[in-house]
Design an enzyme around this catalytic site. Structure first.
Site, PDB file in Angstrom:
ATOM      1  N   SER A  91       0.842  -1.186   0.000  1.00 39.59           N
ATOM      2  CA  SER A  91       0.000   0.000   0.000  1.00 39.59           C
ATOM      3  C   SER A  91       0.885   1.246   0.000  1.00 39.59           C
ATOM      4  O   SER A  91       1.772   1.368  -0.836  1.00 39.59           O
ATOM      5  CB  SER A  91      -0.977  -0.048   1.178  1.00 39.59           C
ATOM      6  N   ASP A 124     -10.271  -3.772  -5.640  1.00 36.88           N
ATOM      7  CA  ASP A 124      -9.839  -2.912  -4.540  1.00 36.88           C
ATOM      8  C   ASP A 124     -10.942  -1.935  -4.140  1.00 36.88           C
ATOM      9  O   ASP A 124     -11.446  -1.181  -4.974  1.00 36.88           O
ATOM     10  CB  ASP A 124      -8.583  -2.143  -4.956  1.00 36.88           C
ATOM     11  N   HIS A 175      -8.080  -4.964  -1.487  1.00 42.40           N
ATOM     12  CA  HIS A 175      -6.776  -4.378  -1.205  1.00 42.40           C
ATOM     13  C   HIS A 175      -5.902  -5.283  -0.338  1.00 42.40           C
ATOM     14  O   HIS A 175      -6.308  -5.697   0.754  1.00 42.40           O
ATOM     15  CB  HIS A 175      -6.982  -3.029  -0.508  1.00 42.40           C
TER      16      HIS A 175
END
Length: 306
Positions: free
Chosen positions: A115, A233, A289
């Site tokens: 991330s 996501d 995600h």
């Protein structure tokens, strides 16, 4: 037919080569390249359900590898808090200093960011070329930033638009930029000039205010820059940012891929040249995600670490 004397001379001549060959067979194989990991927002270096599990997966497939999972702070709680509130530029400087002092990294290392850790490690690659980063793997990183909140109802929602505008009204103030990590990669496509002039982190590493040739040179020194995109996501908005794409300038509906952005066409970071040379790798996986299966990780990520 050769005489016995000639055969004896031949045997003597070949003896050093035979010994050398046997010696080489007994040499230990070279140690695997070390791996540096940077976790994402709200996570820590050593959570057994996230980075701790990733570390074990890598060590399982690459015996003997040195894995450094970055801890930003003196405690795990501080590490988590700093992922929200510690100035990103300060974090990058701290990491660069730590890597430079680590004797196990001096011959080079691979890096894997999760991330926001993806764009943070890219900053390390661009700003701190020693020790050298070999491969950079960005897992769900937001390289063109974000302009949306997690799990919003959708692009057409007036509520989401209102929240975006409200956040953007304060995101670029000096106090917010200095103290809120996520504001430092908040990218407003409607007010590009405000973003360009007041973003203290993302606008800098993306060469929005001018060309830093060392940034470009250092990024292009990577062997591979791997970007992983999560097709379902619900956290990153827009998800195209995980492949360096973003909203077309002036609106927040239509997205464009990296190859259509000015960053690419003007080649401010060398991404176009890297793309043409096969240095950019774009991977996609199903799931939300950072939701990776072990099988997918072993098949698609481990080859860049071995």
């Amino acid at each position: 037919m050769a005489s016995p004397g000639c055969l004896w001379l031949l045997a003597v001549a070949l003896l050093p080569w035979t010994c050398a060959s046997r010696a080489l067979q007994h040499l230990d194989p070279p140690a695997p390249l070390p791996l540096v990991i940077w976790h994402g927002m709200g996570d820590s270096c050593c959570n057994p359900l996230s980075m701790g599990a990733i570390k074990k997966m890598v060590e399982k497939k690459i015996p003997g590898i040195y894995v450094l999972s970055l801890e930003i702070g003196k405690t795990l709680m501080e590490d988590v808090e700093n992922s929200f509130f510690l100035n990103v530029n300060s974090q990058v400087t701290t990491v660069c200093q730590a890597l430079a002092k680590d004797p196990k990294l001096q011959q080079g290392y691979n890096a894997m960011g999760f991330s926001q850790g993806g764009q943070f490690l890219r900053a390390v690659a661009q700003r701190c070329p020693s020790p050298p980063m070999i491969n950079l793997i960005s897992v769900g990183g937001q390289h063109q930033g974000v302009f949306g909140l997690p799990r919003c109802p959708g692009e057409s929602s007036h509520i989401c638009d209102f929240i975006r505008k409200t956040l953007n009204a304060g995101a670029y103030s000096k106090v917010v930029q200095e103290r809120l990590v996520q504001a430092e990669y908040w990218h407003d496509p409607i007010k590009e000039d405000v973003y360009r002039n007041h973003s203290i982190f993302l606008a800098d590493i993306n060469q929005e205010r001018g060309i830093n040739e060392s940034y470009k040179k250092n990024l292009m020194a990577l062997k591979k820059f791997v970007m992983v995109k999560f097709l379902n996501d619900s956290i990153v908005d827009p998800v195209d940012s995980e492949w360096f794409g973003f909203y077309r300038s002036g609106q927040a509906k239509e997205t464009i891929p990296l190859q259509e952005t000015s960053l690419y066409t003007q080649d401010r970071l060398g991404l176009k040249e890297m793309d043409n040379a096969g240095q950019l790798v774009f991977l996609a996986t199903e799931g939300d995600h950072l939701q990776l299966s072990e099988e997918w990780f072993y098949a698609h990520i481990i080859p860049f670490l071995g």
